[in-house]
Design a protein around this motif. Sequence first.
Motif, mmCIF file in Angstrom:
data_model
loop_
_atom_site.group_PDB
_atom_site.id
_atom_site.type_symbol
_atom_site.label_atom_id
_atom_site.label_comp_id
_atom_site.label_asym_id
_atom_site.label_seq_id
_atom_site.Cartn_x
_atom_site.Cartn_y
_atom_site.Cartn_z
ATOM 1 N N VAL A 278 0.851 -1.190 0.000
ATOM 2 C CA VAL A 278 0.000 0.000 0.000
ATOM 3 C C VAL A 278 0.885 1.238 0.000
ATOM 4 C CG1 VAL A 278 -1.839 -1.206 1.233
ATOM 5 C CG2 VAL A 278 -0.165 0.111 2.522
ATOM 6 N N SER A 279 0.306 2.382 -0.236
ATOM 7 C CA SER A 279 1.091 3.620 -0.272
ATOM 8 C C SER A 279 1.403 4.087 1.142
ATOM 9 C CB SER A 279 0.319 4.714 -1.007
ATOM 10 O OG SER A 279 -0.705 5.238 -0.180
ATOM 11 N N PRO A 280 2.488 4.857 1.307
ATOM 12 C CA PRO A 280 2.817 5.394 2.633
ATOM 13 C C PRO A 280 1.690 6.231 3.229
ATOM 14 C CG PRO A 280 4.702 5.613 1.172
ATOM 15 C CD PRO A 280 3.543 5.168 0.317
ATOM 16 N N HIS A 281 0.865 6.824 2.388
ATOM 17 C CA HIS A 281 -0.236 7.658 2.890
ATOM 18 C C HIS A 281 -1.382 6.820 3.441
ATOM 19 C CE1 HIS A 281 1.768 11.112 1.135
ATOM 20 N NE2 HIS A 281 1.789 10.508 -0.041
ATOM 21 N N GLU A 282 -1.467 5.564 3.031
ATOM 22 C CA GLU A 282 -2.568 4.703 3.454
ATOM 23 C C GLU A 282 -2.237 3.823 4.645
ATOM 24 O OE1 GLU A 282 -4.956 2.983 -0.142
ATOM 25 O OE2 GLU A 282 -2.833 3.048 -0.749
ATOM 26 N N ILE A 283 -0.967 3.563 4.869
ATOM 27 C CA ILE A 283 -0.555 2.490 5.767
ATOM 28 C C ILE A 283 -1.113 2.627 7.183
ATOM 29 C CG2 ILE A 283 1.629 3.584 6.450
ATOM 30 C CD1 ILE A 283 1.122 -0.181 5.687
ATOM 31 N N LEU A 284 -1.239 3.838 7.688
ATOM 32 C CA LEU A 284 -1.737 4.024 9.052
ATOM 33 C C LEU A 284 -3.255 4.049 9.134
ATOM 34 C CD1 LEU A 284 0.760 6.720 10.423
ATOM 35 C CD2 LEU A 284 0.859 4.239 10.691
ATOM 36 N N GLN A 285 -3.915 4.024 7.986
ATOM 37 C CA GLN A 285 -5.378 4.135 7.957
ATOM 38 C C GLN A 285 -6.070 2.799 7.719
ATOM 39 O OE1 GLN A 285 -6.423 7.134 5.020
ATOM 40 N NE2 GLN A 285 -4.609 8.336 5.510
ATOM 41 N N LEU A 286 -5.301 1.732 7.545
ATOM 42 C CA LEU A 286 -5.873 0.439 7.193
ATOM 43 C C LEU A 286 -6.665 -0.183 8.347
ATOM 44 C CD1 LEU A 286 -2.826 -1.170 5.328
ATOM 45 C CD2 LEU A 286 -4.765 0.059 4.334
ATOM 46 N N ASP A 287 -7.626 -1.015 7.968
ATOM 47 C CA ASP A 287 -8.421 -1.739 8.958
ATOM 48 C C ASP A 287 -7.653 -2.998 9.357
ATOM 49 O OD1 ASP A 287 -10.370 -2.693 10.596
ATOM 50 O OD2 ASP A 287 -11.822 -3.157 9.019
ATOM 51 N N VAL A 288 -6.688 -2.808 10.260
ATOM 52 C CA VAL A 288 -5.809 -3.898 10.693
ATOM 53 C C VAL A 288 -5.833 -3.991 12.215
ATOM 54 C CG1 VAL A 288 -4.294 -3.726 8.685
ATOM 55 C CG2 VAL A 288 -3.811 -2.337 10.722
ATOM 56 N N ASP A 289 -5.189 -5.032 12.737
ATOM 57 C CA ASP A 289 -5.111 -5.208 14.191
ATOM 58 C C ASP A 289 -3.963 -4.414 14.798
ATOM 59 O OD1 ASP A 289 -7.210 -7.329 14.453
ATOM 60 O OD2 ASP A 289 -5.823 -8.412 13.147
ATOM 61 N N VAL A 290 -2.836 -4.377 14.064
ATOM 62 C CA VAL A 290 -1.614 -3.759 14.594
ATOM 63 C C VAL A 290 -0.984 -2.861 13.550
ATOM 64 C CG1 VAL A 290 0.672 -4.189 15.597
ATOM 65 C CG2 VAL A 290 -1.175 -5.842 15.965
ATOM 66 N N VAL A 291 -0.511 -1.718 13.980
ATOM 67 C CA VAL A 291 0.334 -0.853 13.151
ATOM 68 C C VAL A 291 1.732 -0.892 13.739
ATOM 69 C CG1 VAL A 291 0.882 1.553 12.619
ATOM 70 C CG2 VAL A 291 -1.411 0.699 12.217
ATOM 71 N N ALA A 292 2.730 -1.147 12.879
ATOM 72 C CA ALA A 292 4.122 -1.209 13.317
ATOM 73 C C ALA A 292 4.926 -0.118 12.615
ATOM 74 C CB ALA A 292 4.710 -2.580 13.007
ATOM 75 N N PRO A 293 5.071 1.058 13.237
ATOM 76 C CA PRO A 293 5.894 2.111 12.636
ATOM 77 C C PRO A 293 7.366 1.717 12.682
ATOM 78 C CG PRO A 293 4.380 2.987 14.311
ATOM 79 C CD PRO A 293 4.446 1.499 14.489
ATOM 80 N N CYS A 294 7.987 1.598 11.513
ATOM 81 C CA CYS A 294 9.393 1.182 11.445
ATOM 82 C C CYS A 294 10.201 2.102 10.536
ATOM 83 C CB CYS A 294 9.493 -0.261 10.942
ATOM 84 S SG CYS A 294 8.752 -1.485 12.033
ATOM 85 N N ALA A 295 9.758 3.349 10.406
ATOM 86 C CA ALA A 295 10.473 4.313 9.568
ATOM 87 C C ALA A 295 10.925 5.480 10.445
ATOM 88 C CB ALA A 295 9.572 4.776 8.422
ATOM 89 N N MET A 296 10.658 6.688 10.031
ATOM 90 C CA MET A 296 11.040 7.858 10.814
ATOM 91 C C MET A 296 10.054 8.092 11.955
ATOM 92 S SD MET A 296 13.857 8.834 9.487
ATOM 93 C CE MET A 296 14.150 10.517 10.052
ATOM 94 N N GLY A 297 10.418 8.988 12.875
ATOM 95 C CA GLY A 297 9.603 9.249 14.043
ATOM 96 C C GLY A 297 8.468 10.225 13.788
ATOM 97 N N ALA A 298 7.674 10.433 14.833
ATOM 98 C CA ALA A 298 6.581 11.415 14.857
ATOM 99 C C ALA A 298 5.477 11.134 13.854
ATOM 100 C CB ALA A 298 7.126 12.829 14.655
ATOM 101 N N THR A 299 5.337 9.879 13.420
ATOM 102 C CA THR A 299 4.263 9.565 12.473
ATOM 103 C C THR A 299 2.918 9.397 13.174
ATOM 104 O OG1 THR A 299 4.794 7.206 12.602
ATOM 105 C CG2 THR A 299 5.806 8.463 10.817
#
Length: 349
Positions: free
Chosen positions: A225-246
């Motif tokens: 998926v695109s970087p703009h969508e990744i945090l908006q998905l209907d998922v159980d867990v989000v794992a931020p593994c890039a830069m901070g403050a996202t």
Amino acid sequence: MSVFDHIEFDEHEHVAFCHDKETGLKAIIAVHNSYLGPALGGCRMWPYASSDEALNDVLRLSKGMTYKAAMANLHQGGGKAVIIGDPRVHKSPEMLRAMGRFVESLNGKYISAEDSGMSVCDLQLMAQESTYIAGTKASYHFAGEEADGNPSPSTAYGVFIGLRESVKYKFGTDLQGKKIAIQGLGHVGYRLAEHLHREGAELYVADIYPESLERAKTQLNATVVSPHEILQLDVDVVAPCAMGATINHQAIGQLKAQVIAGAANNQLATENLGELLRDKGILYAPDYVINAGGIIDIYHQQISSSNEALKAHLEKIGQTLNEIYMRADEQNLATNIVANSIAEEKFKK
């Protein structure tokens, strides 16, 4: 504006700037706190949009390293270094040796290790000019594999352990069938994806480099998926593994995941967002607790240790998170606030 007036300045002990005209090096080293021992932290190279952005990052990262070392029960303080530039374009052997001289100039106040945009080979070049470079060689690997000094495998394994325990705490289940969105497939993010794939998780991934995405799609059956969508998905867990403050106000408003557990440093844009996550019923694994595997690895490489001891220490990350979660529920506090309180008891004079 003076660094003392910077919003992220937190009684840092030492902040140093370096410009080497001949090699193009522009770098900053920040030592946050050395009460528990010499300040250890990675050297990051990133194409920051401005020097202020770089300063903001190094101040936040160095502070996080202090808390990380304290929560991992290490006799080390917190520091960090950043190099301004695109590692795929601007890095050169001459620049790295100049960075080594910069580290050496602090006379041991700061010990440098690997971070985003840097490799073991880069550290070895820095070590030609400084005795204060860690991670150039290694003797131990948590899985018994050949160790080369790269702490990323240990970081990824620690995040995997922490994520697995977070899922168990929140849902009472294992990772089989859990939908997990991974933001960033770098040295740590991709290894985390491999661990999760082996446990039967359903992966969704985003990254700025297409080759990493194609590899995850082909080898791990991940959905890209695109970087703009990744945090908006209907998922159980989000794992931020890039830069901070996202994880900011906007992102929290769009989050559907019930757990945030990833490898990135300084995931929360501001500390008070921990309370907002708690109010929304989202379990947050404090970043400097779950991603401490790298600093734990470097610590074990410097002492007389073993593969088994390193693995056992990494797996304590899960236990520490469980303790934080239980205390947070008992005291009705955000998990990051609880973690901060525990860490500060250890390093504040």
